[in-house]
Design an enzyme around this catalytic site. Structure first.
Site, short mmCIF file in Angstrom:
data_model
loop_
_atom_site.label_atom_id
_atom_site.label_comp_id
_atom_site.label_asym_id
_atom_site.label_seq_id
_atom_site.Cartn_x
_atom_site.Cartn_y
_atom_site.Cartn_z
N TYR A 35 0.85 -1.18 0.00
CA TYR A 35 0.00 0.00 0.00
C TYR A 35 0.88 1.24 0.00
CZ TYR A 35 -3.55 3.40 1.45
OH TYR A 35 -4.41 4.49 1.52
N ASP A 79 9.37 3.02 0.11
CA ASP A 79 8.29 3.62 0.89
C ASP A 79 8.43 3.20 2.35
OD1 ASP A 79 5.98 4.56 2.01
OD2 ASP A 79 4.62 3.61 0.58
N LYS A 135 3.68 8.95 8.95
CA LYS A 135 3.36 8.38 10.25
C LYS A 135 4.27 8.89 11.38
CE LYS A 135 0.52 4.80 8.33
NZ LYS A 135 0.65 4.29 6.97
C1 LIG Z 1 0.03 4.62 5.60
C2 LIG Z 1 0.85 4.41 4.40
C3 LIG Z 1 0.82 5.27 3.29
C4 LIG Z 1 -0.19 6.38 3.16
O1 LIG Z 1 -0.06 7.35 4.14
P1 LIG Z 1 -1.33 8.32 4.47
O2 LIG Z 1 -0.75 9.31 5.42
O3 LIG Z 1 -2.37 7.43 5.06
O4 LIG Z 1 -1.75 8.92 3.19
C5 LIG Z 1 1.72 5.08 2.27
N1 LIG Z 1 2.60 4.07 2.31
C6 LIG Z 1 2.65 3.21 3.34
C7 LIG Z 1 3.67 2.11 3.34
C8 LIG Z 1 1.76 3.33 4.40
O5 LIG Z 1 1.79 2.44 5.40
#
Ligand SMILES: *Cc1c(COP(=O)(O)O)cnc(C)c1O
Length: 456
Positions: free
Chosen positions: A147, A242, A277
């Site tokens: 994701y 990511d 996060k």
């Molecule tokens: C949570 C998440 C996102 C998206 O972040 P948001 O602040 O919810 O838009 C992107 N990549 C990873 C790996 C994530 O866990």
């Protein structure tokens, strides 16, 4: 308060559903895959959540990752309050943005500059635009089950949220955009190689979670990330790592930093990192980072446009700075140890009731998958020597129908788990003996409920 003011979780959920789709502002919160009514939080302190009915529960979501130090850490609250009393949205540059950038870059020697944004979605979306702008190519390779936020091009086979809703992707994404994303199975370097061959000279970037945690935790095979970086560079494409979830949670330099400490996994450098996060400490902050050379493509220095009214917001970055400054090696050691204790407790209880399962774990991030891995054809191995899934296809074969019973028994027992089996469990530095004892107390009934569950 008037007599019509809602007082229970049910009342609030009913009221929410009349004014917001599904009653929530992010789909997983609606409890779709576990059923029931989501508790409405009245207060979150340390490792504990209290709902509007006064129920107190240990929190194993931690805001989906940001609350590394626990909820409302006094130093973070003080930094936010002090900043908010001075300014909230100055509209021009302010000092906190510079300080947060430095805090991030000091921890990740592979990057020279960052651009702050407000969400992880914006960070990965911008990382992809930057990769396309810098390479002059259009295609992006992503992994099924990873994701990267909800931008159009990244919603194909995007893990937990969509898996929970059993959607292959999203309505509203034009075919022309979806066709720019190539989806391959995770942990399968040959599949990535084949995609590069098929689309020779057209792939701008591969985007990967540093260690996937959005299909449950499915760790990379040792050396997978390194092979990925080598392959990208051989093919003139960029690797986007990511770390929105893993960054500054799985260690002081994220999951990339952890891999650099071990010769089996070290020796690779992504071209672009994304963070989110933890770097916002519970406030809306995310970032992308790369070399001076690559970042020079971004506006105002370069032609790749990106902007944000609330980017680098001083109140939000104050929470991030305070969180990162407090996140010393002792914090990570403490959370890693707590994670080991919780994993052992769950593993022991599931064994006691005879429920086969696999543990996916990277440091303090972990999740469980229910089912007999040998029968389900799981091709990896977990830390207890049991078969474990290596990609999304394998993950989806699990007995996910056992989870609602497990989840609700834990909730009734005073533990708030992620409301989907396809999500990681999150701990914080505030998860002390009292919190872990509460988890231990709730587990026997939950394990029994999971074992007794029947497929629907
Ligand atoms: C949570 C998440 C996102 C998206 O972040 P948001 O602040 O919810 O838009 C992107 N990549 C990873 C790996 C994530 O866990």
């Amino acid at each position: 308060m008037t007599t019509t003011e809602p007082t229970t979780n049910q009342d609030w959920f009913d009221r929410a559903r009349s004014f917001t789709p599904g009653g929530v502002n992010s789909p997983v919160r609606a409890f779709g895959s576990v059923g029931g009514v989501p508790p409405f939080t009245a207060s979150a302190q340390g490792a504990w959540l209290t709902d509007v009915e006064g129920n107190r529960r240990v929190d194993l979501i931690c805001g989906w990752g940001p609350m590394l130090l626990g909820h409302s850490h006094p130093d973070v609250v003080a930094a936010v309050t002090e900043t908010a009393s001075r300014m909230m949205c100055p509209g021009g540059p302010a000092t906190g943005e510079v300080e947060l950038a430095e805090e991030i870059i000091h921890r990740i020697p592979a990057i020279d500059e960052v651009r702050l944004v407000s969400t992880g979605t914006e960070a990965t979306m911008t990382a992809i635009r930057l990769a396309r702008g810098a390479t002059g190519r259009d295609l992006v390779i992503k992994f099924a089950g990873c994701y990267h936020g909800h931008s159009d091009g990244l919603l194909a086979a995007a893990g937990s949220g969509l898996a929970t809703l059993a959607l292959p992707g999203s309505a509203g994404v034009p075919e022309a955009i979806a066709s720019q994303t190539i989806v391959v199975p995770y942990n399968d370097i040959e599949a990535v190689r084949a995609a590069f061959v098929e689309h020779e000279g057209r792939v701008a970037a591969v985007i990967t979670e540093a260690s996937p945690a959005n299909m449950g935790v499915v760790p990379p095979l040792p050396g997978f990330n390194r092979s990925l970086a080598e392959l990208c560079h051989e093919q003139g494409a960029l690797l986007i790592c990511d770390e929105v979830l893993t960054g500054f949670r799985t260690g002081p330099a994220g999951w990339w930093g952890r891999e650099q400490q071990d010769s089996e996994t070290s020796g690779w450098t992504p071209d672009i990192f994304t963070f989110g996060k933890v770097i916002g400490g519970g406030m809306p902050v995310a970032a992308l980072g790369a070399s001076h050379e690559l970042m020079a493509h971004l506006a105002p220095t370069g032609p790749v446009y990106q902007a944000g009214t609330l980017s680098g917001n001083p109140v939000a970055v104050a929470a991030g700075i305070a969180t990162l400054r407090l996140a010393d090696p002792a914090v990570y050691e403490k959370i890693d140890l707590a994670a080991g204790r919780v994993i052992d407790l769950v593993h022991t209880e599931l064994n006691r009731v005879g429920l086969p399962h696999a543990v996916g774990r990277v440091r303090n991030l972990f999740s469980f998958k229910f089912g007999d891995g040998a029968a389900l054809g799981w091709s990896g191995t977990d830390e207890f020597g049991n078969p474990a899934p290596l990609n999304e296809d394998e993950v989806k074969r699990q007995e996910s129908w056992r989870y609602p019973a497990f989840f609700h028994a834990m909730l009734d027992g005073g533990v708030s788990l992620p409301p989907s089996i396809f999500e990681a469990w999150f701990l914080s530095a505030a998860h002390d003996d009292e919190a872990i004892d509460a988890i231990a107390a709730a587990l026997p009934k939950a394990a029994e409920a999971a074992a007794a569950a029947t497929a629907v």
